[in-house]
Write a protein that holds these residues in place. Structure first.
Motif, short mmCIF file in Angstrom:
data_model
loop_
_atom_site.label_atom_id
_atom_site.label_comp_id
_atom_site.label_asym_id
_atom_site.label_seq_id
_atom_site.Cartn_x
_atom_site.Cartn_y
_atom_site.Cartn_z
N GLU A 114 4.88 6.23 1.57
CA GLU A 114 4.24 5.83 2.82
C GLU A 114 2.80 5.39 2.59
N SER A 159 11.50 5.69 6.64
CA SER A 159 11.14 6.96 6.04
C SER A 159 12.05 8.05 6.61
N ILE A 191 8.24 10.82 -0.58
CA ILE A 191 8.23 9.96 0.59
C ILE A 191 6.80 9.72 1.08
N ARG A 248 9.94 7.38 10.64
CA ARG A 248 10.45 8.65 10.10
C ARG A 248 11.72 9.02 10.86
#
Length: 276
Positions: free
Chosen positions: A145, A113, A141, A159
């Protein structure tokens, strides 16, 4: 170490990751959207798969996907391109993928991510920050997730900060530009070698179902980075506008360092190595 890994997206990060895993006697399957790249993957020792989500997978690739998913660990490294594809495109890709996971051998997922999910809050932020999506990219995003977390598989979400190193040199992208307003903004960068090493550490440890920020511990400002790159590679320095600095965020990677006991190879972006 997990012995069979599939990497969805063998690009700038996924290909060298696959090569590193191969050196540890891991069987690696890798996907590409370009037929001409299949030979490159095969030459590296990665079993190539042509998979193109548009955002739904082309029907002729469904059988290919089922073979690709015959693995213990799935690593997803396909960054969203919201400006080009729209906000709904990337979540639809991930939904198409996760919808086919139920009857596969996949036990664990690592999703690469981005720290772009965090707003420019003018302070330090960490994984506990409440997020609702401050722009199209962050909303896309975060939705992806959520789909990973709801997949009924063990998962890790990484991330990552700005991926740098090798041919990605920050000063190259602003060389000679004028009127920059981001000179005093702290960076949230991470070297590619650290991301690959962190994924290897995660594969060996038992703690899953976690979100980690993957960011170098130190956060020099952009003008320091650009000046260092200019000295090292001869890029013309950019010029900076007068006035107030841009909003910023400092992304904390303390949770990852603590949980994984990981010492960064490149803790300071001023010391990143490059191969222009």
């Amino acid at each position: 170490m997990i012995q069979t890994v599939s990497i969805l997206g063998c690009g700038w990060l996924g290909l060298p990751l696959g090569e590193q895993l191969l050196s540890e006697n891991t069987q690696v399957r890798g996907s590409t959207t370009r037929p001409e790249k299949s030979a490159l993957l095969a030459e590296a020792g990665i079993q190539p798969f042509l998979l193109r989500f548009q955002p739904h997978l082309l029907p002729e690739h469904l059988r290919e996907l089922d073979i690709f998913l015959a693995c213990r660990l799935l690593i997803i490294a396909i960054p969203p391109q919201v400006e080009k594809q729209g906000e709904a495109f990337h979540p639809a890709q991930i939904e198409q993928l996760t919808s086919r996971l139920k009857d596969t051998p996949v036990k664990k997922i690592i999703y690469v991510s981005s720290t772009s999910v965090y707003p420019e809050a003018n302070r330090e932020v960490d994984e506990s920050e409440p997020l609702t999506g401050h722009n199209g990219t962050s909303r896309a995003i975060l939705r992806a997730e959520q789909l990973i977390q709801n997949s009924e598989k063990d998962w890790i979400i990484l991330r990552c900060g700005g991926l740098m190193g090798y041919n990605r040199i920050p000063g190259k992208y602003v060389a000679g530009r004028k009127g920059l307003t981001t000179g005093d903004v702290p960076v949230n960068f991470v070297h590619r070698d650290d991301v690959i090493a962190i994924i290897q550490v995660i594969m060996r440890q038992p703690q899953w179902n976690q979100i980690y920020n993957v960011v170098a511990p130190e956060h020099p400002v952009r003008r320091e980075i650009y000046a260092r790159n200019a000295r090292e590679f001869g890029y013309p320095l950019p010029g900076y506008a007068d006035g107030a600095a841009e909003d910023y965020k400092v992304v904390s990677g303390s949770k990852l360092i603590r949980d994984l006991n990981y010492p960064f190879q490149y803790p300071n972006p001023l010391d990143f190595t490059y191969t222009p």
